[in-house]
Write a protein that holds these residues in place. Structure first.
Motif, PDB file in Angstrom:
ATOM      1  N   VAL A  72      -2.161  -5.068   5.926  1.00 26.99           N
ATOM      2  CA  VAL A  72      -2.780  -5.750   4.785  1.00 26.99           C
ATOM      3  C   VAL A  72      -1.700  -6.534   4.054  1.00 26.99           C
ATOM      4  CG1 VAL A  72      -4.015  -5.430   2.601  1.00 26.99           C
ATOM      5  CG2 VAL A  72      -4.482  -3.907   4.539  1.00 26.99           C
ATOM      6  N   ARG A  73      -1.994  -7.775   3.698  1.00 30.56           N
ATOM      7  CA  ARG A  73      -1.025  -8.573   2.946  1.00 30.56           C
ATOM      8  C   ARG A  73      -0.716  -7.877   1.623  1.00 30.56           C
ATOM      9  NH1 ARG A  73       0.344 -13.231   4.938  1.00 30.56           N
ATOM     10  NH2 ARG A  73      -0.911 -14.172   6.599  1.00 30.56           N
ATOM     11  N   LYS A  74       0.546  -7.993   1.224  1.00 32.54           N
ATOM     12  CA  LYS A  74       0.971  -7.255   0.038  1.00 32.54           C
ATOM     13  C   LYS A  74       0.213  -7.674  -1.220  1.00 32.54           C
ATOM     14  CE  LYS A  74       5.560  -5.985   1.676  1.00 32.54           C
ATOM     15  NZ  LYS A  74       7.020  -6.132   1.530  1.00 32.54           N
ATOM     16  N   ASN A  75      -0.139  -8.968  -1.320  1.00 33.16           N
ATOM     17  CA  ASN A  75      -0.891  -9.384  -2.507  1.00 33.16           C
ATOM     18  C   ASN A  75      -2.292  -8.771  -2.513  1.00 33.16           C
ATOM     19  OD1 ASN A  75      -1.853 -10.951  -0.403  1.00 33.16           O
ATOM     20  ND2 ASN A  75      -2.100 -12.802  -1.636  1.00 33.16           N
ATOM     21  N   GLU A  76      -2.874  -8.552  -1.321  1.00 28.44           N
ATOM     22  CA  GLU A  76      -4.169  -7.882  -1.259  1.00 28.44           C
ATOM     23  C   GLU A  76      -4.014  -6.389  -1.547  1.00 28.44           C
ATOM     24  OE1 GLU A  76      -5.563  -8.983   2.664  1.00 28.44           O
ATOM     25  OE2 GLU A  76      -6.802 -10.574   1.817  1.00 28.44           O
ATOM     26  N   MET A  77      -2.906  -5.813  -1.059  1.00 24.21           N
ATOM     27  CA  MET A  77      -2.675  -4.396  -1.319  1.00 24.21           C
ATOM     28  C   MET A  77      -2.509  -4.145  -2.821  1.00 24.21           C
ATOM     29  SD  MET A  77      -2.535  -1.593   0.540  1.00 24.21           S
ATOM     30  CE  MET A  77      -1.674  -1.669   2.108  1.00 24.21           C
ATOM     31  N   GLU A  78      -1.937  -5.115  -3.530  1.00 27.35           N
ATOM     32  CA  GLU A  78      -1.834  -5.006  -4.989  1.00 27.35           C
ATOM     33  C   GLU A  78      -3.217  -4.828  -5.610  1.00 27.35           C
ATOM     34  OE1 GLU A  78       0.262  -8.261  -6.685  1.00 27.35           O
ATOM     35  OE2 GLU A  78       2.028  -7.974  -5.425  1.00 27.35           O
ATOM     36  N   LYS A  79      -4.181  -5.589  -5.110  1.00 28.06           N
ATOM     37  CA  LYS A  79      -5.554  -5.478  -5.630  1.00 28.06           C
ATOM     38  C   LYS A  79      -6.136  -4.097  -5.327  1.00 28.06           C
ATOM     39  CE  LYS A  79      -6.486 -10.423  -4.974  1.00 28.06           C
ATOM     40  NZ  LYS A  79      -7.350 -11.409  -4.296  1.00 28.06           N
ATOM     41  N   PHE A  80      -5.911  -3.625  -4.099  1.00 31.08           N
ATOM     42  CA  PHE A  80      -6.428  -2.305  -3.739  1.00 31.08           C
ATOM     43  C   PHE A  80      -5.804  -1.218  -4.619  1.00 31.08           C
ATOM     44  CE2 PHE A  80      -6.865  -3.959   0.882  1.00 31.08           C
ATOM     45  CZ  PHE A  80      -8.039  -4.612   0.536  1.00 31.08           C
ATOM     46  N   TYR A  81      -4.506  -1.343  -4.849  1.00 30.94           N
ATOM     47  CA  TYR A  81      -3.799  -0.348  -5.663  1.00 30.94           C
ATOM     48  C   TYR A  81      -4.310  -0.383  -7.107  1.00 30.94           C
ATOM     49  CZ  TYR A  81       0.082   2.526  -7.311  1.00 30.94           C
ATOM     50  OH  TYR A  81       0.832   3.536  -7.857  1.00 30.94           O
ATOM     51  N   ALA A  82      -4.468  -1.621  -7.603  1.00 22.69           N
ATOM     52  CA  ALA A  82      -4.954  -1.780  -8.977  1.00 22.69           C
ATOM     53  C   ALA A  82      -6.373  -1.242  -9.131  1.00 22.69           C
ATOM     54  CB  ALA A  82      -4.901  -3.259  -9.375  1.00 22.69           C
ATOM     55  N   ALA A  83      -7.162  -1.353  -8.066  1.00 22.34           N
ATOM     56  CA  ALA A  83      -8.542  -0.858  -8.107  1.00 22.34           C
ATOM     57  C   ALA A  83      -8.615   0.650  -7.883  1.00 22.34           C
ATOM     58  CB  ALA A  83      -9.383  -1.584  -7.062  1.00 22.34           C
ATOM     59  N   GLY A  84      -7.465   1.273  -7.574  1.00 21.40           N
ATOM     60  CA  GLY A  84      -7.431   2.722  -7.419  1.00 21.40           C
ATOM     61  C   GLY A  84      -7.999   3.220  -6.110  1.00 21.40           C
ATOM     62  N   ILE A  85      -8.002   2.396  -5.076  1.00 19.15           N
ATOM     63  CA  ILE A  85      -8.594   2.838  -3.804  1.00 19.15           C
ATOM     64  C   ILE A  85      -7.545   3.111  -2.725  1.00 19.15           C
ATOM     65  CG2 ILE A  85     -10.776   1.660  -4.262  1.00 19.15           C
ATOM     66  CD1 ILE A  85      -9.929  -0.519  -2.321  1.00 19.15           C
ATOM     67  N   VAL A  86      -6.251   2.910  -3.049  1.00 25.89           N
ATOM     68  CA  VAL A  86      -5.177   3.292  -2.132  1.00 25.89           C
ATOM     69  C   VAL A  86      -4.081   3.989  -2.929  1.00 25.89           C
ATOM     70  CG1 VAL A  86      -5.616   1.277  -0.650  1.00 25.89           C
ATOM     71  CG2 VAL A  86      -3.777   1.181  -2.349  1.00 25.89           C
ATOM     72  N   ARG A  87      -3.225   4.723  -2.209  1.00 26.49           N
ATOM     73  CA  ARG A  87      -2.040   5.314  -2.843  1.00 26.49           C
ATOM     74  C   ARG A  87      -0.933   5.414  -1.793  1.00 26.49           C
ATOM     75  NH1 ARG A  87      -5.045  10.932  -3.452  1.00 26.49           N
ATOM     76  NH2 ARG A  87      -4.845  11.727  -1.326  1.00 26.49           N
ATOM     77  N   GLY A  88       0.308   5.447  -2.271  1.00 28.21           N
ATOM     78  CA  GLY A  88       1.441   5.583  -1.370  1.00 28.21           C
ATOM     79  C   GLY A  88       1.448   6.956  -0.729  1.00 28.21           C
ATOM     80  N   VAL A  89       1.844   7.007   0.531  1.00 30.98           N
ATOM     81  CA  VAL A  89       1.886   8.284   1.245  1.00 30.98           C
ATOM     82  C   VAL A  89       3.139   9.066   0.889  1.00 30.98           C
ATOM     83  CG1 VAL A  89       2.045   9.353   3.536  1.00 30.98           C
ATOM     84  CG2 VAL A  89       0.478   7.438   3.151  1.00 30.98           C
ATOM     85  N   SER A  90       4.267   8.359   0.741  1.00 29.12           N
ATOM     86  CA  SER A  90       5.532   9.039   0.453  1.00 29.12           C
ATOM     87  C   SER A  90       6.470   8.086  -0.270  1.00 29.12           C
ATOM     88  CB  SER A  90       6.181   9.522   1.755  1.00 29.12           C
ATOM     89  OG  SER A  90       7.515   9.924   1.538  1.00 29.12           O
ATOM     90  N   GLU A  91       7.278   8.626  -1.151  1.00 32.11           N
ATOM     91  CA  GLU A  91       8.276   7.815  -1.834  1.00 32.11           C
ATOM     92  C   GLU A  91       9.403   7.412  -0.893  1.00 32.11           C
ATOM     93  OE1 GLU A  91       9.692   9.879  -5.238  1.00 32.11           O
ATOM     94  OE2 GLU A  91       7.760   9.805  -6.309  1.00 32.11           O
ATOM     95  N   ASP A  92       9.524   8.112   0.240  1.00 26.01           N
ATOM     96  CA  ASP A  92      10.612   7.850   1.185  1.00 26.01           C
ATOM     97  C   ASP A  92      10.388   6.595   2.021  1.00 26.01           C
ATOM     98  OD1 ASP A  92      11.835  10.182   0.342  1.00 26.01           O
ATOM     99  OD2 ASP A  92      10.838  11.408   1.870  1.00 26.01           O
ATOM    100  N   VAL A  93       9.134   6.177   2.151  1.00 28.97           N
ATOM    101  CA  VAL A  93       8.824   5.022   3.002  1.00 28.97           C
ATOM    102  C   VAL A  93       8.029   3.998   2.209  1.00 28.97           C
ATOM    103  CG1 VAL A  93       7.678   4.230   5.098  1.00 28.97           C
ATOM    104  CG2 VAL A  93       8.830   6.444   5.077  1.00 28.97           C
TER     105      VAL A  93
END
Length: 731
Positions: free
Chosen positions: A680-701
């Protein structure tokens, strides 16, 4: 005193033994391109830092002692007259990777070559009791025979580095495992040619010229006959359905045997084509002779695959099938893990399948690498495609490619399967209306969002969506459903809305194809999904070209579309060979300097190499040359502007994600995770994150997320890309 290189429990490997073993292996590797003495010298000097008292205390008494043993050999080379300073980069980086030069202000703590020159190191002079510096009597290459000496010199150093690091690793591995390494090189090309000849012996009896099988045999026979040419540059321009895969293998094996070559390397843009071709090769040549090397293949899962896992490290198999990304990024890399395989590209038949898909942004450096492999490393290159790109003007010196397809223009007329019809502009509603009336119809559009939008308007029994908004394993499931509906024995209604991912390496056969205006090569590839087997009348098999009323953002395709639009306005026949040639010529002219978008080749030209009768002047080591790390950082065929989104909607996927969360990231579990990931393009991922439908799996990656809202992913069309921007911060 007894000097030791390695220890394994109660066994030791003497240092001189290791130096000789590495030198002999590196010599044999480098001899493939006529530089055996360079490989031998590199191998003999690479570990002389281990002659220091401190290193010997480390190996004999206390393994916790820290000591740099690589800088000593580099320092010794720098101090010698003649050619030896060129070995400095390879020896200094034989563990950490080829270093950047840096600059004269670097201190001894810097990892650059300039820094390493100032570093205080342990006394290693005891090497003189066992080792003599081997002679170097030849130049790396004739400087008058290259258009860009700096590029050729950097290429040579990477090849020599490859010989050294592979030899060093193999000799060490052989000792550590007491000779039981489980490496299997496979059979030689002569044996593989015999297998192929047996496989096609009945085909070659076919003397017809007006049947499909007769034409395929004619192409295969000519390719095998042309195999007895000297090494060089070749083209195989074969229309869809012409038997390109077997014909190219026939040429490669015959050519390899005739010219005493070592292996065949297939370089392919998509993993789907790799898997398809590799399966064909395995059936003909045997599993043990074919190595697939790409991110989707997993050789770690069982002991049975151990030899393949080991061969993937250095490509020590007679047939290697890999990606554009793996091939070219390795040639411009500096890390030992990526560079180990490079020397096995020498003296090989290298086939670029779907050559029109060579990365346009990096086309000039890719072609420069091809030229080096042809001119100085004994390889042959075959550009293999139905839509041959106009690369001739991009080679640094004039060279004629030998065409392997007999009666090429006549073959294209014979294999004509479809008629192209230009519909001009259509609204979405008009297109949907046309598709609803179809029976077995494929519609390809330029963006994932458009594919989803059309599918939503069309969906119903027998309708499918196929795009990269679905993770790979999901796409495979849907493809199997589509193939069942297209089965000639029991044909059913099948309307598919897809993106360009179906245009190559996906063996589907529709009655009708709709293709949104795209590059000429893409439209011809799309047409290859219509009347693929030639079972229907050409005049009843239509490929409709259309455009939408509204404008849309098409990342990376704008120039291709504009050039194609200008040609169509001239009323050309899309599939005509002249049209294809004109398309690529115009595209490359428009791209201009962007054919080397990151100025890779210009970086090499900044350093001016000075040649003297007895070697290179030390001016070669001016800080501006070579820009190793600049090259490595900039040569990325896949730009890192995307993030991976993991879809955990199956039990298998959930298990993999749990393993990652609790055990951490490993190469194995990340490869398994890839089957359930969407880029997913990072600008689209920003939207998903802002909408609360994704989260990071680990701080290490970085750039690895999981979908937390299961309703956003459906079996029908994968990830819903229509998400409104929220207000949260993206971190």
């Amino acid at each position: 005193m007894e000097y030791i290189a390695h220890r394994e429990e109660d066994r030791v490997q003497l240092l001189l033994q290791h130096l000789l073993g590495t030198a002999e292996r590196a010599r044999d590797f480098a001899e493939k391109f006529g530089k055996g003495e360079w490989g031998y010298c590199c191998g003999m000097l690479h570990d002389i830092g281990k002659y220091s008292d401190k290193f010997q205390r480390k190996i004999k008494e206390d393994n916790s002692i820290s000591v740099d043993h690589a800088t000593a050999g580099a320092r010794l080379c720098l101090e010698q007259q003649g050619m030896y300073p060129l070995l400095e980069y390879c020896i200094a980086g034989h563990h950490a990777g080829l270093p950047d030069y840096g600059n004269e202000l670097d201190t001894g703590s810097a990892s650059t070559l300039a820094g390493r020159r100032k570093k205080r190191i342990e006394d290693y002079q005891a090497y003189k009791t066992e080792v003599q510096i081997p002679a170097l009597t030849t130049l790396p290459f004739n400087p008058t025979e290259t258009e860009n000496p700096d590029f050729s010199l950097s290429f040579f150093m990477r090849m020599l580095y490859s010989c050294l690091v592979d030899a060093d690793f193999l000799d060490t591995e052989d000792f550590m495992k007491a000779g039981k390494t489980q490496r299997e090189a496979g059979e030689n090309l002569t044996t593989l040619l015999q297998k192929l000849e047996k496989h096609v012996e009945d085909w070659l009896k076919n003397k017809e010229t007006e049947s499909v099988n007769g034409r395929r045999t004619e192409i295969l026979r000519n390719c095998m006959e042309q195999g007895e040419n000297s090494k060089g540059l070749f083209r195989l321009t074969v229309p869809t359905g012409g038997g390109k895969t077997t014909a190219s293998l026939g040429f490669a094996l015959k050519h390899g045997v005739y010219n005493h070559m070592d292996r065949i390397i297939y370089v392919i843009p998509y993993t789907s084509i790799i898997e398809q071709n590799a399966e064909v090769f395995r059936k003909i040549l045997g599993d043990q002779n074919v190595l697939e090397n790409h991110y989707n293949v997993d050789y770690d899962s069982s002991e049975e695959f151990k030899p393949m896992q080991l061969a993937a490290e250095n490509w020590d198999k007679p047939v290697v099938v890999t990606t554009n990304v793996q091939f070219f990024e390795s040639l411009y890399a500096n890390k030992s893990s990526k560079c180990r395989k490079l020397h096995n590209m020498a003296n090989s038949v290298i086939i670029f399948d779907e050559a029109q898909m060579l990365p346009v942004d990096y086309l000039k450096p890719c072609i420069a690498a091809m030229e080096e492999l042809i001119d100085r490393y004994g390889s042959s290159v075959v550009l293999c495609t139905a839509t041959q790109p106009a690369l001739q003007s991009l080679f640094q010196k004039e060279r004629n490619a030998i065409e392997l397809c007999p009666r090429m223009e006549e073959q294209f007329r014979f294999f004509e399967r479809v008629r192209y019809k230009n519909l001009g502009y259509l609204s979405e509603e008009e297109l949907v209306s046309r598709l609803e009336g179809g029976f077995q119809t494929l519609c390809i559009v330029n963006t994932r969002k458009k594919a989803q939008k059309l599918y939503q308007k069309l969906k119903g029994e027998g309708c499918y969506h196929l795009s990269t908004s679905m993770y790979p394993k999901h796409r495979k499931r849907v493809l199997e459903q589509i193939r069942k509906r297209l089965d000639k024995k029991n044909p059913q209604k099948c309307i598919v809305i897809a993106t360009s991912l179906v245009e190559a390496g996906v063996d589907l056969d529709f009655r009708t194809v709709y293709r949104q205006l795209a590059g000429i090569d893409s439209m011809i590839q799309a047409a290859g999904r219509c009347n693929r087997e030639g079972e229907y009348d050409v005049y009843e098999s239509n490929v409709f070209i259309f455009q939408f009323d509204e404008k849309e953002t098409v990342s990376g395709q704008r120039q291709q579309i504009d050039v194609a639009k200008s040609l169509i306005a001239e009323k050309v026949e899309i599939s005509d060979l002249g049209t294809i040639k004109a398309y690529f010529e115009r595209l490359y002219y428009l791209r201009g300097e962007d054919l080397d978008k990151k100025k890779i080749l210009q970086n090499f030209e900044k350093g001016k190499t000075v040649f003297y009768p007895h070697g290179y002047s030390n001016y070669f080591f001016h800080p501006t040359h070579p820009h190793e790390l600049i090259i490595v950082q900039n040569f990325k065929l896949i730009e890192e502007d995307t993030a991976a989104l993991f879809i955990g909607n199956t039990e298998e996927a959930k298990k993999i994600l749990q393993e990652i969360k609790f055990q951490g990231f490993t190469r194995k579990n990340m490869r398994q995770a890839g089957k359930f990931c969407i880029n997913v393009r990072k600008n689209e991922m920003e939207k998903f994150y802002a909408a609360g439908i994704v989260r990071g799996v680990s701080e290490d990656v970085k750039d690895f997320y999981e979908l937390t809202d299961p309703e956003r992913y459906t079996e029908e069309m994968g990830l819903d890309l229509s998400v409104e921007l929220g207000t949260a911060l993206f971190v």
